[in-house]
Scaffold this motif. Structure first.
Motif, PDB file in Angstrom:
ATOM      1  N   GLU A 281       0.888  -1.157   0.000  1.00  0.00           N
ATOM      2  CA  GLU A 281       0.000   0.000   0.000  1.00  0.00           C
ATOM      3  C   GLU A 281       0.923   1.202   0.000  1.00  0.00           C
ATOM      4  OE1 GLU A 281      -3.386   2.178   2.719  1.00  0.00           O
ATOM      5  OE2 GLU A 281      -2.906   0.091   3.113  1.00  0.00           O
TER       6      GLU A 281
ATOM      7  N   ASN B 131      -2.421   6.965  -0.222  1.00  0.00           N
ATOM      8  CA  ASN B 131      -3.847   7.076   0.055  1.00  0.00           C
ATOM      9  C   ASN B 131      -4.448   8.078  -0.915  1.00  0.00           C
ATOM     10  OD1 ASN B 131      -6.375   7.677   1.075  1.00  0.00           O
ATOM     11  ND2 ASN B 131      -5.700   7.780   3.195  1.00  0.00           N
ATOM     12  N   ILE B 132      -5.322   7.617  -1.795  1.00  0.00           N
ATOM     13  CA  ILE B 132      -5.872   8.530  -2.800  1.00  0.00           C
ATOM     14  C   ILE B 132      -6.870   9.518  -2.201  1.00  0.00           C
ATOM     15  CG2 ILE B 132      -5.438   6.985  -4.738  1.00  0.00           C
ATOM     16  CD1 ILE B 132      -8.424   6.287  -4.712  1.00  0.00           C
ATOM     17  N   ASN B 133      -7.213   9.352  -0.934  1.00  0.00           N
ATOM     18  CA  ASN B 133      -8.047  10.342  -0.259  1.00  0.00           C
ATOM     19  C   ASN B 133      -7.222  11.549   0.178  1.00  0.00           C
ATOM     20  OD1 ASN B 133     -10.493   8.926  -0.463  1.00  0.00           O
ATOM     21  ND2 ASN B 133      -9.929   7.662   1.288  1.00  0.00           N
ATOM     22  N   ASN B 134      -5.908  11.426   0.121  1.00  0.00           N
ATOM     23  CA  ASN B 134      -4.995  12.502   0.483  1.00  0.00           C
ATOM     24  C   ASN B 134      -4.526  13.152  -0.820  1.00  0.00           C
ATOM     25  OD1 ASN B 134      -2.332  13.728   0.809  1.00  0.00           O
ATOM     26  ND2 ASN B 134      -2.371  12.911   2.892  1.00  0.00           N
ATOM     27  N   THR B 135      -4.843  14.442  -1.008  1.00  0.00           N
ATOM     28  CA  THR B 135      -4.533  15.140  -2.260  1.00  0.00           C
ATOM     29  C   THR B 135      -3.048  15.104  -2.591  1.00  0.00           C
ATOM     30  OG1 THR B 135      -6.396  16.611  -1.847  1.00  0.00           O
ATOM     31  CG2 THR B 135      -4.816  17.324  -3.491  1.00  0.00           C
TER      32      THR B 135
ATOM     33  N   ASN C  34      -0.786  12.862  -1.605  1.00  0.00           N
ATOM     34  CA  ASN C  34      -0.445  11.491  -2.005  1.00  0.00           C
ATOM     35  C   ASN C  34      -0.886  11.227  -3.432  1.00  0.00           C
ATOM     36  OD1 ASN C  34      -0.723   9.208   0.846  1.00  0.00           O
ATOM     37  ND2 ASN C  34       0.702  10.833   0.498  1.00  0.00           N
ATOM     38  N   THR C  35      -2.103  11.630  -3.758  1.00  0.00           N
ATOM     39  CA  THR C  35      -2.633  11.385  -5.098  1.00  0.00           C
ATOM     40  C   THR C  35      -1.779  12.055  -6.155  1.00  0.00           C
ATOM     41  OG1 THR C  35      -4.866  11.207  -4.222  1.00  0.00           O
ATOM     42  CG2 THR C  35      -4.669  11.605  -6.573  1.00  0.00           C
TER      43      THR C  35
END
Length: 75
Positions: free
Chosen positions: A32, A35-39, A41-42
């Motif tokens: 992993e 986290n794609i919920n973290n801008t 990180n995305t």
């Protein structure tokens, strides 16, 4: 390998039963990487240069692991 390739990015190692790996009879990993919920990180994960660093680090780690297993080991 990942920590060396991407300084400042955290890659905690966790051990737990993972469903998709629990029935394997060969070495396996589940990664992993963000986290794609973290801008942030995305955006970072979408960067081709960052992806190349990750791919190279993962490939190097797998190669090193396979070398430690010996030439006759079945994977």
């Amino acid at each position: 390998e990942l920590t060396s390739a991407v300084p400042g990015w955290k890659f905690p190692v966790r051990n737990a039963p993972i469903g998709v790996l629990s029935s394997t009879i060969m070495p396996g990993i589940a990664l992993e990487l963000g986290n794609i919920n973290n801008t942030v990180n995305t955006q970072t994960l979408m960067d081709p240069g960052f992806q190349t660093k990750l791919i190279n680090a993962i490939a190097t780690a797998i190669q090193r692991f396979s070398e430690t297993m010996g030439a006759g080991a079945a994977f």
